[in-house]
Design a protein around this motif. Sequence first.
Motif, PDB file in Angstrom:
ATOM      1  N   SER A 185      -7.453  38.350  -0.145  1.00 47.40           N
ATOM      2  CA  SER A 185      -7.989  37.029  -0.307  1.00 47.40           C
ATOM      3  C   SER A 185      -9.319  36.896  -0.808  1.00 47.40           C
ATOM      4  CB  SER A 185      -7.590  36.085   0.520  1.00 47.40           C
ATOM      5  OG  SER A 185      -8.133  36.051   1.651  1.00 47.40           O
ATOM      6  N   LEU A 186      -9.657  36.085  -1.719  1.00 41.63           N
ATOM      7  CA  LEU A 186     -11.074  35.824  -1.946  1.00 41.63           C
ATOM      8  C   LEU A 186     -11.962  35.363  -0.697  1.00 41.63           C
ATOM      9  CD1 LEU A 186     -10.667  34.013  -5.407  1.00 41.63           C
ATOM     10  CD2 LEU A 186     -10.950  36.368  -4.819  1.00 41.63           C
ATOM     11  N   THR A 187     -11.064  34.470   0.165  1.00 44.72           N
ATOM     12  CA  THR A 187     -11.989  34.093   1.369  1.00 44.72           C
ATOM     13  C   THR A 187     -12.298  35.271   2.108  1.00 44.72           C
ATOM     14  OG1 THR A 187     -10.911  32.058   1.295  1.00 44.72           O
ATOM     15  CG2 THR A 187     -11.747  32.821   3.443  1.00 44.72           C
ATOM     16  N   GLU A 188     -11.450  36.316   2.405  1.00 41.32           N
ATOM     17  CA  GLU A 188     -11.611  37.739   2.958  1.00 41.32           C
ATOM     18  C   GLU A 188     -12.723  38.386   2.454  1.00 41.32           C
ATOM     19  OE1 GLU A 188      -7.405  38.450   4.962  1.00 41.32           O
ATOM     20  OE2 GLU A 188      -7.621  39.117   2.906  1.00 41.32           O
ATOM     21  N   VAL A 189     -12.871  38.420   1.079  1.00 41.01           N
ATOM     22  CA  VAL A 189     -13.681  39.035   0.325  1.00 41.01           C
ATOM     23  C   VAL A 189     -15.063  38.615   0.679  1.00 41.01           C
ATOM     24  CG1 VAL A 189     -14.644  39.783  -1.790  1.00 41.01           C
ATOM     25  CG2 VAL A 189     -12.056  40.257  -1.259  1.00 41.01           C
ATOM     26  N   ALA A 190     -15.229  37.147   0.507  1.00 38.86           N
ATOM     27  CA  ALA A 190     -16.484  36.445   0.665  1.00 38.86           C
ATOM     28  C   ALA A 190     -17.252  36.615   2.003  1.00 38.86           C
ATOM     29  CB  ALA A 190     -16.258  35.008   0.265  1.00 38.86           C
ATOM     30  N   THR A 191     -16.095  36.518   3.028  1.00 39.02           N
ATOM     31  CA  THR A 191     -16.590  36.683   4.488  1.00 39.02           C
ATOM     32  C   THR A 191     -17.104  38.243   4.804  1.00 39.02           C
ATOM     33  OG1 THR A 191     -15.070  35.086   5.191  1.00 39.02           O
ATOM     34  CG2 THR A 191     -15.961  36.914   6.913  1.00 39.02           C
ATOM     35  N   ALA A 192     -16.390  39.313   4.342  1.00 39.96           N
ATOM     36  CA  ALA A 192     -16.516  40.653   4.373  1.00 39.96           C
ATOM     37  C   ALA A 192     -18.017  41.011   3.685  1.00 39.96           C
ATOM     38  CB  ALA A 192     -15.460  41.630   3.909  1.00 39.96           C
ATOM     39  N   ALA A 193     -18.177  40.317   2.503  1.00 39.13           N
ATOM     40  CA  ALA A 193     -19.493  40.672   1.455  1.00 39.13           C
ATOM     41  C   ALA A 193     -20.513  39.818   2.070  1.00 39.13           C
ATOM     42  CB  ALA A 193     -19.115  40.383   0.410  1.00 39.13           C
ATOM     43  N   GLY A 194     -20.453  39.106   3.286  1.00 39.39           N
ATOM     44  CA  GLY A 194     -21.582  38.351   3.770  1.00 39.39           C
ATOM     45  C   GLY A 194     -22.128  37.183   2.939  1.00 39.39           C
TER      46      GLY A 194
END
Length: 294
Positions: A257-266
């Motif tokens: 998900s985009l939320t997961e990517v945003a969190t993982a990418a800081g």
Amino acid sequence: MTFHPKMQSRIEGITVVGDLRWRAWNGVIADVWSVECTEGAGGEYVSPDPRLIVVLDKTGDGGIDVVTTPGRYRGNPSEIGNPLCYVPAGLRVWSRVENLRALRHLDLHFDMATLGTRFADELDGYAVETPRLMFSDERVQSLARLIAAECTNPSGLNDLYGDGLTTALFFALLQIGQRKERKRSQLPPRQLRRAIDYIEDNCLRNIRLQELADLTGLSQSYFSHAFKASTGMAPHKWQMRARIARVKKLLERPETSLTEVATAAGFADQAHFTRVFKRMVGTTPASWQRGHAA
């Protein structure tokens, strides 16, 4: 609003009077504090975000002093009428009040994730990370008073007005656009490779300029300019490019998900992630994922 200053403080002899007055603009939160002080009052402060403290008014013949080493205060803090103090992120400072009964000050907290995106080409990492304590600047002081007036005005003017004031103050504080261009030496190939590898290996977290300077044995200012002379872009911009490249790899997985990517990418949140991605890639993360997911 997603940016929340996380100031940690310990104070003695200082009592807040009335309600805190504050406003938030694009990348800046402004607080106006009114306090009463007993003799020898002081405090200890640290924040993960850079900030500017501006003394607006004081009652008494003395002054306030702010230092980076506890106990090493100046002999006569009243020599500087209403001082300004710029404190970089993570720097712990101590304050002492002498011969003052009351004090009113403005604190400006800078969200470097937002401001770094807005002014990426103009920012000097050395200026951002260099403390300036107990200094005077009439232009910054005048802008700070206008910002404080906006905080205490119940209705306030248009948000664009406050955003313009905080932007002007940020530029004046860091002297953006006033530095003369000088030809800089490039980094030796081995140092450049080491710095680039480090940035790309750690691109999903916030990398401090001091880390890169220590890695190459150079000062922050010299490293920053030499890196740009070698690559054509500032270190933080190279990191953002590497971060986006890593993000694209994550987006190739359709189940992510985009939320997961945003969190993982800081990134601060999905909205911040989307803005940065669209600015650098030319399309939104969702559109890019639909066209590239495996």
